[in-house]
Design a protein around this motif. Sequence first.
Motif, short mmCIF file in Angstrom:
data_model
loop_
_atom_site.label_atom_id
_atom_site.label_comp_id
_atom_site.label_asym_id
_atom_site.label_seq_id
_atom_site.Cartn_x
_atom_site.Cartn_y
_atom_site.Cartn_z
N ALA A 1 -13.34 6.00 16.05
CA ALA A 1 -12.33 6.53 16.96
C ALA A 1 -11.85 7.88 16.46
O ALA A 1 -11.80 8.12 15.25
CB ALA A 1 -11.15 5.57 17.10
N HIS A 2 -11.49 8.75 17.41
CA HIS A 2 -10.93 10.06 17.10
C HIS A 2 -9.66 10.27 17.91
O HIS A 2 -9.59 9.88 19.09
CB HIS A 2 -11.92 11.18 17.41
N LEU A 3 -8.64 10.87 17.28
CA LEU A 3 -7.43 11.30 17.96
C LEU A 3 -7.37 12.82 17.90
O LEU A 3 -7.35 13.40 16.80
CB LEU A 3 -6.18 10.70 17.31
N PHE A 4 -7.38 13.45 19.06
CA PHE A 4 -7.34 14.91 19.13
C PHE A 4 -8.40 15.54 18.22
O PHE A 4 -8.18 16.55 17.55
CB PHE A 4 -5.95 15.43 18.75
N GLY A 5 -9.57 14.91 18.19
CA GLY A 5 -10.70 15.43 17.43
C GLY A 5 -10.75 15.01 15.98
O GLY A 5 -11.71 15.33 15.27
N HIS A 6 -9.74 14.27 15.49
CA HIS A 6 -9.70 13.84 14.09
C HIS A 6 -10.16 12.39 13.96
O HIS A 6 -9.69 11.52 14.70
CB HIS A 6 -8.28 13.97 13.53
N ARG A 7 -11.04 12.12 13.01
CA ARG A 7 -11.55 10.77 12.80
C ARG A 7 -10.41 9.86 12.33
O ARG A 7 -9.61 10.22 11.46
CB ARG A 7 -12.66 10.79 11.74
N VAL A 8 -10.35 8.67 12.90
CA VAL A 8 -9.28 7.71 12.61
C VAL A 8 -9.71 6.75 11.50
O VAL A 8 -10.76 6.11 11.59
CB VAL A 8 -8.91 6.90 13.87
#
Length: 310
Positions: free
Chosen positions: A61-68
Motif C-alpha cells: 500500500a502507498h499513501l500519497f506515493g509513500h510505501r506504507v
Amino acid sequence: MSLAIDAQDLVKHYGRHQALRGVSLQVEPGELFGLLGPNGAGKTTLISILATLLDTDGGAAHLFGHRVHTAQRELRRLIGIVPQELAIYGELSARENLTFFGRLYGLDEKLLEQRVDELLVAVGLDGRANDPAQTFSGSMQWRLNLGAALVHRPKLVFLDEPTTGVDPQSRNHIFNEIRRLNAEGVTIIYTSHYMEEVQSLCARVAIMDHGQVVACDARERLLRLLPGEVRVQLPRPDAELASRLGRMPEVKVDVPGPDQLVVRCPDTSEMLKQLVPWLHELELAEARLQVEEPNLERVFLSLTGHALRD
C-alpha cells in the motif's frame, strides 16, 4: 498527483483466520470515501495497515506515493485517526488535550498554541477550552477527539465507526464536522456498518465482506445495480394491467396475489408516469402504490447474500 491511497492485494492473517483476502483499493486526494461492511468484515484491519499501525502479510500500500509499513513513522504525520473509542484524557481540559497530542507530533510550541486556538474554534469548544473533558457531553467529547486527530494538519483522516452509541443530535454534529473538514480538502475514509450514513455522506463507496472488497464504485452506480420497486395493491383483480406492464422493456412484474403486483424497473418515476394513467383507464384509480428505491443496504444484501448484521 499521487493517489491518497493505493492498496494492492493486501493480505492479513491472525493465526488461521484470514482477515484480509487480497484487498485492493484506490482513493483520490480530497475524497470523502465510504468503507462499508458488517462487524468482522476486515475494515478495522485494513485501516490499521493503512495507518502504519499493522504490517501486511502480503501485497503493498502507498499513501500519497509513500510505501506504507509500521517502520515508516514519518508517514504518520500525514494521517489522523478517530477511533471507535474516545482517545482523550477526561481529567485534562480541552486545551490541554490538544496541546498534549500536538507535542506528540513534535509541533513547535508557538505554532502549536496558535493551532490549538484555531482547533478549539473549529470544533466549537472555544467557550469550554479550560474545562475538563470529562464534564463534556458525548458530542463535545467526540469533537475534541476529532480535534486531537487534526492538530498536526493531516492530509488523510480515518473515521472508524464514529457514530457507534451516539445519540441522533450528536450524530448530526458529527456529520457537519465531517463535511466541513472535507470541504477544506482533507481526504476522509469513513467506515461504518450503518448503510444510511455512508449513503448520505460519501460519493464513492467500497463494500467489504469476509476480508474482501465485493464492490467499489460511485454511490449512484452502486444503487443502479438494483431496480426500484413499485408495489401495487389493486381494488380488484385485473389481468390486463399486469399484461401491459410485462410488455414494457426492462420491467419485471411479479404477481404475489390476484389483486397485487410488484413492478421492478430501472426508473420508478418514469414507471409511475405510465402506470397512473393506466390505472385510471382501467378504472383502478383506487389502487394503493408503494415505491421503494434502491439503497446501499439492499445492494449489500444482493452482493453478499446475507443481511448486513448477520
